[in-house]
Design a protein around this motif. Structure first.
Motif, PDB file in Angstrom:
ATOM      1  N   UNK A 192      -6.332  -0.852   4.131  1.00 23.51           N
ATOM      2  CA  UNK A 192      -5.142  -0.259   4.726  1.00 23.51           C
ATOM      3  C   UNK A 192      -4.133  -1.251   5.256  1.00 23.51           C
ATOM      4  N   UNK A 193      -4.409  -2.542   5.128  1.00 14.81           N
ATOM      5  CA  UNK A 193      -3.557  -3.574   5.716  1.00 14.81           C
ATOM      6  C   UNK A 193      -2.181  -3.644   5.064  1.00 14.81           C
ATOM      7  N   UNK A 194      -2.079  -3.424   3.759  1.00 11.19           N
ATOM      8  CA  UNK A 194      -0.910  -3.858   2.993  1.00 11.19           C
ATOM      9  C   UNK A 194       0.404  -3.237   3.448  1.00 11.19           C
ATOM     10  N   UNK A 195       0.494  -1.904   3.494  1.00  8.63           N
ATOM     11  CA  UNK A 195       1.786  -1.294   3.816  1.00  8.63           C
ATOM     12  C   UNK A 195       2.236  -1.603   5.238  1.00  8.63           C
ATOM     13  N   UNK A 254      -0.806   3.859  15.803  1.00 10.56           N
ATOM     14  CA  UNK A 254      -0.841   2.556  16.481  1.00 10.56           C
ATOM     15  C   UNK A 254      -1.563   1.488  15.675  1.00 10.56           C
ATOM     16  N   UNK A 255      -2.518   1.900  14.822  1.00 10.44           N
ATOM     17  CA  UNK A 255      -3.173   0.916  13.960  1.00 10.44           C
ATOM     18  C   UNK A 255      -2.182   0.219  13.056  1.00 10.44           C
ATOM     19  N   UNK A 256      -1.180   0.960  12.589  1.00 16.17           N
ATOM     20  CA  UNK A 256      -0.140   0.353  11.761  1.00 16.17           C
ATOM     21  C   UNK A 256       0.692  -0.634  12.560  1.00 16.17           C
ATOM     22  N   UNK A 257       0.952  -0.322  13.827  1.00 20.07           N
ATOM     23  CA  UNK A 257       1.693  -1.260  14.680  1.00 20.07           C
ATOM     24  C   UNK A 257       0.938  -2.572  14.804  1.00 20.07           C
ATOM     25  N   UNK A 258      -0.387  -2.486  14.951  1.00 19.77           N
ATOM     26  CA  UNK A 258      -1.197  -3.696  15.111  1.00 19.77           C
ATOM     27  C   UNK A 258      -1.167  -4.544  13.844  1.00 19.77           C
ATOM     28  N   UNK A 259      -1.330  -3.914  12.680  1.00 22.74           N
ATOM     29  CA  UNK A 259      -1.288  -4.672  11.425  1.00 22.74           C
ATOM     30  C   UNK A 259       0.104  -5.255  11.192  1.00 22.74           C
ATOM     31  N   UNK A 305      -8.120  -7.349  15.971  1.00 19.70           N
ATOM     32  CA  UNK A 305      -9.171  -8.206  15.427  1.00 19.70           C
ATOM     33  C   UNK A 305      -8.686  -8.943  14.186  1.00 19.70           C
ATOM     34  N   UNK A 306      -7.881  -8.289  13.373  1.00 19.70           N
ATOM     35  CA  UNK A 306      -7.312  -8.967  12.206  1.00 19.70           C
ATOM     36  C   UNK A 306      -6.495 -10.176  12.643  1.00 19.70           C
ATOM     37  N   UNK A 307      -5.658  -9.986  13.661  1.00 20.00           N
ATOM     38  CA  UNK A 307      -4.847 -11.093  14.164  1.00 20.00           C
ATOM     39  C   UNK A 307      -5.724 -12.193  14.744  1.00 20.00           C
ATOM     40  N   UNK A 331       0.333 -12.542   2.217  1.00 20.56           N
ATOM     41  CA  UNK A 331      -0.361 -12.172   3.464  1.00 20.56           C
ATOM     42  C   UNK A 331      -1.522 -11.254   3.132  1.00 20.56           C
ATOM     43  N   UNK A 332      -2.595 -11.382   3.899  1.00 24.95           N
ATOM     44  CA  UNK A 332      -3.750 -10.509   3.697  1.00 24.95           C
ATOM     45  C   UNK A 332      -4.542 -10.400   4.981  1.00 24.95           C
ATOM     46  N   UNK A 333      -5.415  -9.413   5.015  1.00 27.29           N
ATOM     47  CA  UNK A 333      -6.399  -9.320   6.094  1.00 27.29           C
ATOM     48  C   UNK A 333      -7.560 -10.203   5.672  1.00 27.29           C
ATOM     49  N   UNK A 334      -7.474 -11.470   6.047  1.00 32.69           N
ATOM     50  CA  UNK A 334      -8.354 -12.486   5.475  1.00 32.69           C
ATOM     51  C   UNK A 334      -9.795 -12.364   5.897  1.00 32.69           C
ATOM     52  N   UNK A 335     -10.101 -12.796   7.110  1.00 35.26           N
ATOM     53  CA  UNK A 335     -11.497 -12.814   7.546  1.00 35.26           C
ATOM     54  C   UNK A 335     -12.002 -11.423   7.927  1.00 35.26           C
TER      55      UNK A 335
END
Length: 659
Positions: A530-533, A170-175, A206-208, A521-525
């Motif tokens: 693990x964000x990329x894929x 599910x973490x991948x779904x969120x990213x 939180x990333x979003x 795109x990136x996990x900025x703040x």
């Protein structure tokens, strides 16, 4: 009573699949059935034990003292007559429904009544509302506490109104949903079960939230009658999502269900934030005749024009400046073309924060590269020399590298971002595109201003020569990052969508990769490893859902540490034949952390990694996989992978010290 002629006879098994004395769970349409074969008889009954829903088809055939056969539930030992469904006694009201069985030509058939017309449910009405608000994509995992909601989403996919991606975590779904929002400005949804499925979303949510990407979280929940006392997988989801969501509500029997769905979508869109809906299991299949919600009449135009007094002061400050520069962050995405035109009018360099990389192509005559830790000496030189900073859609957080002591005009659509960390000379509230339109026709260049465009060209020449010189540092420990991203700069399509991770690989990407128009795109703040894929999966989904993104190549970049977080999502990419090329820098360590330990005079500790051959792993997953050990071979390997119409991975053995 239905006759044999009026029943639907459905093939559920071959005779050889169920030997004498065995039971098996089979499915007829959507009905779970316990099929049994004993003493030459075939029998079928409802597969769910009335005690706690145990699967009778996973049980056994037992013989009583009178040699009578009984089907015994594997969970708690309840018995049922396979021919009548009746229990042996003691719980007479718990008999099972049985179904007629026929054996024909080696096949076993069960007779069911014709399927009744589907009754529209609460989740049907809410899914229709999401579609009306423009929700096109759901990422998630189907599970026991979201089955009614999942079926409503399935029905929308059958009409083509929605598309679904089943992920491995599910973490991948969120990213993926966060990246989808960053690329499109529209919310995707995440589907999870109660308990751990829901909590697995939190990092990506939180990333979003911190990067202002619209997302919908749709979480299952236990039945309302057992919420609170501590039932299996029952946690307080309202509290768990309170801090991360702008809107969070349970769907209850007394709720205005479609209004909740409308408010969730509106909040995600307007606030560019996370909306969360909680679906108790028993509520998902309740009948509903509520009309689906729609956005008409509920959304205003997005333009917020800056105040005239602020515009007038900004014009005076810019016209008086000799060395103005423009600094843009990701918040300026929608106005990037207007900003480039403004820079040309001013004759000013444009530099970006790392989150803003790609908003102006490095090939543009006014582009000055990235500021800060991931930046170029070009950008830092012009910032040091400038006498006015025009900061558009960027914060002054500690990673941006923006000088807080320079005269500054800051423009942002969100008022709380203005002067957030310290006072600025002129804070301007408004949409950035509206600000550019308001000032451009009133600008004149200071007659004493130097030719910053000529200086900019000289600085680029110096930096490119420096990058070339660094290539000679490559030795036996792996490929230099400069070689990797120089090659990627040459072969990556100009309109590619590129998702980057965190770590030294990302710093090197920011420093060495020269954009030609790609969207980064990136996990900025949050800066989540693990964000990329998963983000690339979200970007790929966006290319399927929006015509203006159709056909654009998706690239992801990570180190071995980041890829390892969600490596199994490569099988998701294979399942849906996602056109993603993953560039993996393999150095067997968390290189950024090792460097921080050394620079802080700590011992390097527990940053080494034990890795497989990632290229072989990719091939085992069904993707293209190749391995590179020398800088001279990088470009050909990348070009080959990019030509693959589907998932591909390039594993590059890199030197952790050459970043």
């Amino acid at each position: 009573m239905m006759t044999d002629e009026t029943l639907d006879w459905i093939h559920v098994a071959d005779v050889a699949e169920v030997p004498e004395g065995r039971v098996k769970t089979v499915t007829a349409r959507t009905t779970f059935i316990c099929l049994s074969h004993f003493d030459g008889h075939w029998a079928a009954m409802d597969n769910h034990c009335p005690h706690q829903g145990g699967p009778l088809g996973e049980g056994t055939i037992e013989r009583g003292v009178d040699d009578k056969c009984w089907i015994r539930c594997p969970w708690h030992g309840w018995d049922f007559d396979p021919l009548t469904g009746a229990p042996p006694g003691g719980h007479e009201d718990t008999g099972q429904k049985t179904y007629p069985v026929e054996v024909r030509d080696g096949g076993v058939y069960v007779g069911l009544e014709p399927e009744p017309e589907h009754t529209r449910t609460v989740t049907d009405a809410m899914a229709e509302t999401l579609v009306n608000w423009g929700v096109k994509r759901v990422f998630g995992m189907v599970g026991h506490s979201n089955l009614g909601l999942a079926d409503a989403i399935r029905r929308q996919t059958l009409t083509g109104a929605m598309s679904y991606v089943g992920i491995r975590h599910e973490g991948a779904a969120a990213f993926a949903a966060s990246a989808y929002g960053k690329v499109t400005g529209k919310p995707a949804a995440c589907l999870t079960i109660a308990g751990p499925g829901a909590t697995n979303l939190l990092t990506g949510m939180w990333d979003a939230k911190v990067d202002r990407a619209p997302v919908l979280a749709l979480t299952g929940q236990v039945q309302t009658q057992v919420m609170g006392p501590g039932a299996f997988q029952d946690i307080d989801l309202l509290s768990a999502f309170q801090a991360v969501s702008r809107f969070s509500q349970p769907v209850l029997s007394t709720s205005n269900h479609t209004e909740l769905a409308s408010l969730a979508c509106k909040t995600a869109l307007i606030e560019r934030d996370v909306s969360h809906l909680i679906f108790p299991d028993d509520m998902q299949t309740q009948p509903s005749d509520a009309p689906a919600g729609k956005p008409e009449g509920r959304m205003s135009g997005p333009v917020v024009k800056p105040a005239d007094i602020d515009v007038d002061q900004a014009i005076r400050m810019i016209n008086d400046a000799k060395r103005p520069i423009i600094i843009i962050g990701h918040g300026a995405w929608e106005a990037r073309e207007q900003i480039a035109a403004l820079a040309e009018t001013m004759g000013a360099p444009v530099v970006t924060t790392f989150k803003g990389k790609g908003l102006i192509a490095d090939s543009h005559p006014n582009a000055g590269g990235v500021l800060g830790r991931s930046g170029t000496p070009i950008a830092s030189w012009f910032m040091n020399e400038c006498d006015l900073q025009i900061v558009l859609g960027a914060s002054f957080s500690n990673h941006t590298g923006i000088n807080s002591g320079k005269p500054t005009i800051q423009v942002d659509f969100e008022r709380m971002q203005l002067g957030k960390f310290h006072p600025v000379t002129l804070p301007v509230w408004g949409e950035i595109g509206a600000f550019c339109s308001a000032i451009e026709r009133h600008l004149t260049r200071n007659p004493d201003a130097p030719d910053q465009m000529a200086e900019l060209a000289d600085r680029w020449e110096m930096w490119r020569a420096e990058k070339t010189a660094r290539l000679s540092e490559e030795a036996a420990n792996g490929v230099h990052s400069a070689a990797i991203f120089e090659a990627l700069s040459r072969v990556a399509p100009a309109d590619a969508l590129i998702a980057v991770d965190v770590g030294n690989n990302t710093y090197s990407f920011g420093r060495y990769f020269e954009t030609k128009g790609q969207h980064v795109m990136m996990s900025g703040y949050l800066g989540s490893i693990g964000f990329a894929l998963p983000a690339a999966m979200g970007a790929w989904a966006a290319t399927q859902d929006f015509e203006h993104l159709r056909g654009r190549k998706v690239i992801s970049v990570s180190g071995d540490g980041g890829f390892g977080q969600y490596a199994m999502e490569l099988t998701t990419a294979v399942k849906y034949q996602m056109d993603i090329t993953h560039v993996l820098l393999h150095n067997d360590e968390l290189g950024k952390i090792s460097k921080e330990q050394r620079s802080g005079e700590w011992e390097v500790w527990e940053t080494s990694l034990v890795n497989p051959s990632f290229s072989a792993f990719a091939r085992l997953c069904g993707a293209h996989g190749s391995k590179v050990t020398a800088g001279a071979d990088v470009e050909a390997a990348l070009a080959e992978a990019l030509a693959v119409d589907g998932p591909a991975l390039v594993e590059i053995m890199s030197d952790a010290e050459l970043v």
